[in-house]
Design an enzyme around this catalytic site. Structure first.
Site, PDB file in Angstrom:
ATOM      1  NE  ARG A 286      16.037  93.464 -92.827  1.00  0.00           N
ATOM      2  CZ  ARG A 286      17.215  92.851 -92.822  1.00  0.00           C
ATOM      3  NH1 ARG A 286      18.240  93.377 -92.163  1.00  0.00           N
ATOM      4  NH2 ARG A 286      17.386  91.705 -93.473  1.00  0.00           N
TER       5      ARG A 286
ATOM      6  CE1 TYR B 234       0.478  80.629 -97.580  1.00  0.00           C
ATOM      7  CE2 TYR B 234      -1.626  80.963 -98.654  1.00  0.00           C
ATOM      8  CZ  TYR B 234      -0.390  80.352 -98.617  1.00  0.00           C
ATOM      9  OH  TYR B 234      -0.035  79.486 -99.611  1.00  0.00           O
TER      10      TYR B 234
ATOM     11  CE  LYS C 196      -2.592  77.948 -96.927  1.00  0.00           C
ATOM     12  NZ  LYS C 196      -2.097  77.492 -98.230  1.00  0.00           N
TER      13      LYS C 196
ATOM     14  NE  ARG D 231      -3.674  74.671 -93.757  1.00  0.00           N
ATOM     15  CZ  ARG D 231      -3.993  74.452 -95.033  1.00  0.00           C
ATOM     16  NH1 ARG D 231      -3.640  73.326 -95.618  1.00  0.00           N
ATOM     17  NH2 ARG D 231      -4.667  75.343 -95.717  1.00  0.00           N
TER      18      ARG D 231
ATOM     19  CD  GLU E 172       3.342  70.657-101.019  1.00  0.00           C
ATOM     20  OE1 GLU E 172       2.168  70.575-100.628  1.00  0.00           O
ATOM     21  OE2 GLU E 172       4.258  71.133-100.323  1.00  0.00           O
TER      22      GLU E 172
END
Ligand code: PLP
Length: 286
Positions: free
Chosen positions: A100, A32, A150, A51, A182
């Site tokens: 799945r 994301y 991310k 990114r 962070e």
């Protein structure tokens, strides 16, 4: 009712549906980006797009959209939803193969899922929190080893925010081997004298787009920047501390656990950096 974007189409939010077999839902197999909007324009769009491509590449996922079309979708959502200040959330998952399975589906037969929606946040730039400063608590960093990608695996950061909330704080800084990695959704900094100290880039942290811009502006303003690990004890004795992210820009931190920094109000450096960041990013907004 928002207009959102799903797999090539704009639609009202209540008509946007994703399969129960989507790997984003079943496996957190998705990435994301969050891009902020100020004055109806996109902040640091280019950095987020670069990114995003890197996150996709690292996970062997193909992009369903070109950078040019992605910019167009962002702009159209800002326009359609009348966003002056806020954010655009973008997510791409490995799609819905119809069952799945741990094995990745064949990208020739399973298309990625792409979703974008707006979040309207009037007053985002002129935030009262930036004037008051925030309190953070320290928690163990128990996330996986590829924090530079991310991904939508945000359960632990979400738990960290809840731990902070329970403790009467605003956020949590994560600690690994005594060193701050962070914040739950932001990069962390301390200030000692005139020096800005922040952890160097590696797989241990997300390579913040705001971080890159803020460090560039700081250097241009002749501020001293040191990219190195710092311990939570060093942070508690710092003159100032702050965080950066696309949605908070630069936000002063005035308390870490029980340690009050300086006078317990934002110092000199963080508010100045916030001002520079907002000025310069607005000039470059698209
Ligand atoms: N670190 C983490 C873990 C984050 O989730 C984020 C933003 O979501 C950041 C840092 C800041 O990155 P950016 O400045 O690109 O928003």
């Amino acid at each position: 009712m928002r207009t959102v974007y799903l797999n090539g189409e704009y639609m009202p939010e209540n008509e946007a549906h994703v399969s129960i077999f989507d790997r984003g839902f079943l496996m957190a197999d998705g990435v994301y980006e969050v891009t902020s909007v100020l004055g109806g324009k996109l902040i640091d769009f280019d950095g987020h797009a670069v990114r995003l491509q890197r996150s996709l590449d690292e996970l062997d996922m193909k992009s369903p959209i070109s950078k040019e079309d992605l910019l167009e979708v962002h702009r159209e959502l800002v326009r359609a939803n009348g966003i002056e200040e806020g954010m655009i959330y973008l997510q791409i998952t490995r799609g819905a193969p119809g069952d799945r399975d741990f094995v990745f589906p064949d990208p020739e037969t399973t298309d990625p899922t792409i979703v974008l929606f707006t979040q309207n946040k009037p007053g985002l730039a002129d935030s009262p929190a930036a004037k008051k400063g925030m309190k953070v608590i320290s928690i163990d960093d128990i996330r996986w080893g590829r924090r530079d990608i991310k991904t939508v695996q945000l359960l632990y950061p979400s738990m960290g925010k809840m731990m902070a909330k329970k403790a009467g704080a605003d956020d949590a800084w994560m600690i690994e081997d005594g060193y701050v990695t962070e914040g739950t959704s932001n990069n962390a900094y301390i200030v000692k004298g005139n020096k800005i100290i922040t952890r160097a880039l590696s797989n241990d942290i997300l390579h913040g787009i705001t971080r890159a811009a803020v460090l560039r502006f700081a250097k241009e303003a002749q501020m001293e920047v040191e990219e190195r690990n710092f311990t939570i004890d060093e942070a508690k004795e710092a003159d100032e501390a702050f965080i950066t992210s696309a949605s908070t820009f630069v936000m002063p931190v005035v308390q870490i656990d029980d340690a009050v920094l300086g006078e317990g109000v934002p110092g000199r450096v963080a508010p100045r950096l916030r001002e520079i960041y907002l000025d310069e990013s607005l000039k470059a907004a698209v």
